[in-house]
Write a protein that holds these residues in place. Structure first.
Motif, PDB file in Angstrom:
ATOM      1  N   SER A  63       0.825  -1.207   0.000  1.00 24.44           N
ATOM      2  CA  SER A  63       0.000   0.000   0.000  1.00 24.44           C
ATOM      3  C   SER A  63       0.865   1.266   0.000  1.00 24.44           C
ATOM      4  O   SER A  63       0.570   2.238  -0.695  1.00 24.44           O
ATOM      5  CB  SER A  63      -0.931  -0.024   1.210  1.00 24.44           C
ATOM      6  N   MET A  64       1.936   1.244   0.779  1.00 25.75           N
ATOM      7  CA  MET A  64       2.868   2.375   0.794  1.00 25.75           C
ATOM      8  C   MET A  64       3.433   2.615  -0.604  1.00 25.75           C
ATOM      9  O   MET A  64       3.494   3.758  -1.075  1.00 25.75           O
ATOM     10  CB  MET A  64       4.037   2.086   1.753  1.00 25.75           C
ATOM     11  N   GLN A  65       3.836   1.531  -1.263  1.00 27.51           N
ATOM     12  CA  GLN A  65       4.403   1.639  -2.601  1.00 27.51           C
ATOM     13  C   GLN A  65       3.355   2.150  -3.586  1.00 27.51           C
ATOM     14  O   GLN A  65       3.649   2.999  -4.421  1.00 27.51           O
ATOM     15  CB  GLN A  65       4.940   0.284  -3.067  1.00 27.51           C
ATOM     16  N   ARG A  66       2.136   1.632  -3.478  1.00 32.27           N
ATOM     17  CA  ARG A  66       1.061   2.037  -4.386  1.00 32.27           C
ATOM     18  C   ARG A  66       0.811   3.546  -4.294  1.00 32.27           C
ATOM     19  O   ARG A  66       0.796   4.243  -5.306  1.00 32.27           O
ATOM     20  CB  ARG A  66      -0.217   1.272  -4.063  1.00 32.27           C
ATOM     21  N   TRP A  67       0.643   4.069  -3.066  1.00 39.85           N
ATOM     22  CA  TRP A  67       0.379   5.498  -2.907  1.00 39.85           C
ATOM     23  C   TRP A  67       1.586   6.329  -3.320  1.00 39.85           C
ATOM     24  O   TRP A  67       1.440   7.438  -3.833  1.00 39.85           O
ATOM     25  CB  TRP A  67      -0.061   5.810  -1.482  1.00 39.85           C
ATOM     26  N   GLY A  68       2.789   5.807  -3.091  1.00 37.97           N
ATOM     27  CA  GLY A  68       3.992   6.508  -3.524  1.00 37.97           C
ATOM     28  C   GLY A  68       4.078   6.611  -5.039  1.00 37.97           C
ATOM     29  O   GLY A  68       4.414   7.666  -5.586  1.00 37.97           O
ATOM     30  N   VAL A  69       3.754   5.527  -5.723  1.00 43.22           N
ATOM     31  CA  VAL A  69       3.786   5.535  -7.195  1.00 43.22           C
ATOM     32  C   VAL A  69       2.694   6.453  -7.742  1.00 43.22           C
ATOM     33  O   VAL A  69       2.938   7.223  -8.687  1.00 43.22           O
ATOM     34  CB  VAL A  69       3.633   4.096  -7.755  1.00 43.22           C
ATOM     35  N   ILE A  70       1.508   6.409  -7.159  1.00 44.41           N
ATOM     36  CA  ILE A  70       0.431   7.310  -7.592  1.00 44.41           C
ATOM     37  C   ILE A  70       0.861   8.768  -7.386  1.00 44.41           C
ATOM     38  O   ILE A  70       0.627   9.618  -8.245  1.00 44.41           O
ATOM     39  CB  ILE A  70      -0.890   6.986  -6.864  1.00 44.41           C
ATOM     40  N   SER A  71       1.505   9.029  -6.266  1.00 43.09           N
ATOM     41  CA  SER A  71       2.008  10.375  -6.006  1.00 43.09           C
ATOM     42  C   SER A  71       3.004  10.794  -7.076  1.00 43.09           C
ATOM     43  O   SER A  71       2.971  11.922  -7.581  1.00 43.09           O
ATOM     44  CB  SER A  71       2.658  10.435  -4.624  1.00 43.09           C
ATOM     45  N   PHE A  72       3.896   9.876  -7.438  1.00 39.71           N
ATOM     46  CA  PHE A  72       4.906  10.141  -8.459  1.00 39.71           C
ATOM     47  C   PHE A  72       4.246  10.431  -9.811  1.00 39.71           C
ATOM     48  O   PHE A  72       4.623  11.363 -10.525  1.00 39.71           O
ATOM     49  CB  PHE A  72       5.845   8.940  -8.555  1.00 39.71           C
ATOM     50  N   LEU A  73       3.234   9.617 -10.157  1.00 40.70           N
ATOM     51  CA  LEU A  73       2.525   9.820 -11.421  1.00 40.70           C
ATOM     52  C   LEU A  73       1.797  11.167 -11.449  1.00 40.70           C
ATOM     53  O   LEU A  73       1.826  11.883 -12.457  1.00 40.70           O
ATOM     54  CB  LEU A  73       1.532   8.679 -11.661  1.00 40.70           C
ATOM     55  N   LEU A  74       1.138  11.507 -10.346  1.00 37.65           N
ATOM     56  CA  LEU A  74       0.434  12.788 -10.281  1.00 37.65           C
ATOM     57  C   LEU A  74       1.402  13.968 -10.327  1.00 37.65           C
ATOM     58  O   LEU A  74       1.103  15.006 -10.925  1.00 37.65           O
ATOM     59  CB  LEU A  74      -0.426  12.857  -9.024  1.00 37.65           C
ATOM     60  N   CYS A  75       2.551  13.800  -9.731  1.00 36.10           N
ATOM     61  CA  CYS A  75       3.579  14.842  -9.772  1.00 36.10           C
ATOM     62  C   CYS A  75       4.048  15.040 -11.217  1.00 36.10           C
ATOM     63  O   CYS A  75       4.210  16.178 -11.684  1.00 36.10           O
ATOM     64  CB  CYS A  75       4.739  14.443  -8.870  1.00 36.10           C
ATOM     65  N   THR A  76       4.227  13.938 -11.930  1.00 37.16           N
ATOM     66  CA  THR A  76       4.621  14.004 -13.335  1.00 37.16           C
ATOM     67  C   THR A  76       3.520  14.660 -14.169  1.00 37.16           C
ATOM     68  O   THR A  76       3.795  15.520 -15.015  1.00 37.16           O
ATOM     69  CB  THR A  76       4.905  12.587 -13.880  1.00 37.16           C
ATOM     70  N   LEU A  77       2.288  14.270 -13.911  1.00 37.11           N
ATOM     71  CA  LEU A  77       1.153  14.865 -14.608  1.00 37.11           C
ATOM     72  C   LEU A  77       1.052  16.360 -14.308  1.00 37.11           C
ATOM     73  O   LEU A  77       0.727  17.165 -15.188  1.00 37.11           O
ATOM     74  CB  LEU A  77      -0.132  14.138 -14.219  1.00 37.11           C
ATOM     75  N   SER A  78       1.350  16.737 -13.090  1.00 36.03           N
ATOM     76  CA  SER A  78       1.358  18.147 -12.706  1.00 36.03           C
ATOM     77  C   SER A  78       2.393  18.914 -13.515  1.00 36.03           C
ATOM     78  O   SER A  78       2.110  20.001 -14.043  1.00 36.03           O
ATOM     79  CB  SER A  78       1.651  18.277 -11.212  1.00 36.03           C
ATOM     80  N   MET A  79       3.584  18.354 -13.623  1.00 39.01           N
ATOM     81  CA  MET A  79       4.634  19.014 -14.401  1.00 39.01           C
ATOM     82  C   MET A  79       4.237  19.133 -15.865  1.00 39.01           C
ATOM     83  O   MET A  79       4.440  20.174 -16.498  1.00 39.01           O
ATOM     84  CB  MET A  79       5.951  18.244 -14.272  1.00 39.01           C
ATOM     85  N   PHE A  80       3.624  18.086 -16.395  1.00 41.78           N
ATOM     86  CA  PHE A  80       3.203  18.105 -17.791  1.00 41.78           C
ATOM     87  C   PHE A  80       2.114  19.156 -18.003  1.00 41.78           C
ATOM     88  O   PHE A  80       2.142  19.905 -18.995  1.00 41.78           O
ATOM     89  CB  PHE A  80       2.708  16.717 -18.212  1.00 41.78           C
ATOM     90  N   SER A  81       1.171  19.222 -17.063  1.00 39.53           N
ATOM     91  CA  SER A  81       0.101  20.226 -17.153  1.00 39.53           C
ATOM     92  C   SER A  81       0.669  21.638 -17.095  1.00 39.53           C
ATOM     93  O   SER A  81       0.259  22.515 -17.874  1.00 39.53           O
ATOM     94  CB  SER A  81      -0.907  20.033 -16.018  1.00 39.53           C
ATOM     95  N   VAL A  99      -1.242  14.802  -1.326  1.00 45.59           N
ATOM     96  CA  VAL A  99      -2.157  14.001  -0.502  1.00 45.59           C
ATOM     97  C   VAL A  99      -1.769  12.520  -0.572  1.00 45.59           C
ATOM     98  O   VAL A  99      -1.720  11.831   0.453  1.00 45.59           O
ATOM     99  CB  VAL A  99      -3.623  14.215  -0.935  1.00 45.59           C
ATOM    100  N   CYS A 100      -1.469  12.038  -1.769  1.00 46.41           N
ATOM    101  CA  CYS A 100      -1.057  10.634  -1.920  1.00 46.41           C
ATOM    102  C   CYS A 100       0.260  10.363  -1.201  1.00 46.41           C
ATOM    103  O   CYS A 100       0.425   9.311  -0.585  1.00 46.41           O
ATOM    104  CB  CYS A 100      -0.939  10.273  -3.399  1.00 46.41           C
ATOM    105  N   LEU A 101       1.169  11.311  -1.275  1.00 43.02           N
ATOM    106  CA  LEU A 101       2.442  11.169  -0.570  1.00 43.02           C
ATOM    107  C   LEU A 101       2.208  11.128   0.936  1.00 43.02           C
ATOM    108  O   LEU A 101       2.827  10.327   1.650  1.00 43.02           O
ATOM    109  CB  LEU A 101       3.387  12.311  -0.945  1.00 43.02           C
TER     110      LEU A 101
END
Length: 129
Positions: A63-81, A99-101
């Protein structure tokens, strides 16, 4: 105004966090293998308590890894946006990433508590000898 560098600051932190989570998982997997080799066919009561603890910790680490990866993806999406000048979308993605982090870190804190309980089980075993 938020720039592309703001979410970029999280990249090293999230990467190191995921690496730490992976290391915890690998150590846990090694402990499970050692416990399996040590116990063989006869599983003691102490080992049964450890097994339940280890099982719970594996679920938490996943679960820790899952939320960390989602956080990473959202951070990347944020940069792209932000790169596309979609400022509001970039800000929302960055907020969701934080929040995910936070969820990942809170689960990590709980897993550390359980890990300490596992050490107490081992200490209890030493005291009973």
């Amino acid at each position: 105004m938020m720039t592309i560098t703001t979410p970029a600051l999280l990249f090293p932190a999230i990467s190191l966090l995921l690496l730490a989570y992976t290391n915890r998982f690998l150590v846990l997997a090694q402990l499970i293998r050692q416990l399996n080799d040590r116990e063989g066919d006869q599983v003691r009561d102490l080992a049964k308590r450890q097994i339940e603890n280890l099982r719970q910790r594996i679920v938490l680490i996943r679960s820790m890894q899952r939320w960390g990866v989602i956080s990473f993806l959202l951070c990347t999406l944020s940069m792209f946006s932000l790169f596309l000048n979609w400022t509001l979308a970039g800000q929302w993605c960055f907020g969701a990433s934080l929040v995910c982090l936070l969820l990942s870190l809170l689960i990590s804190l709980y897993e550390i508590q359980i890990s300490c309980h596992a050490i107490n089980i081992e200490l209890e075993s030493l005291e009973n000898r």
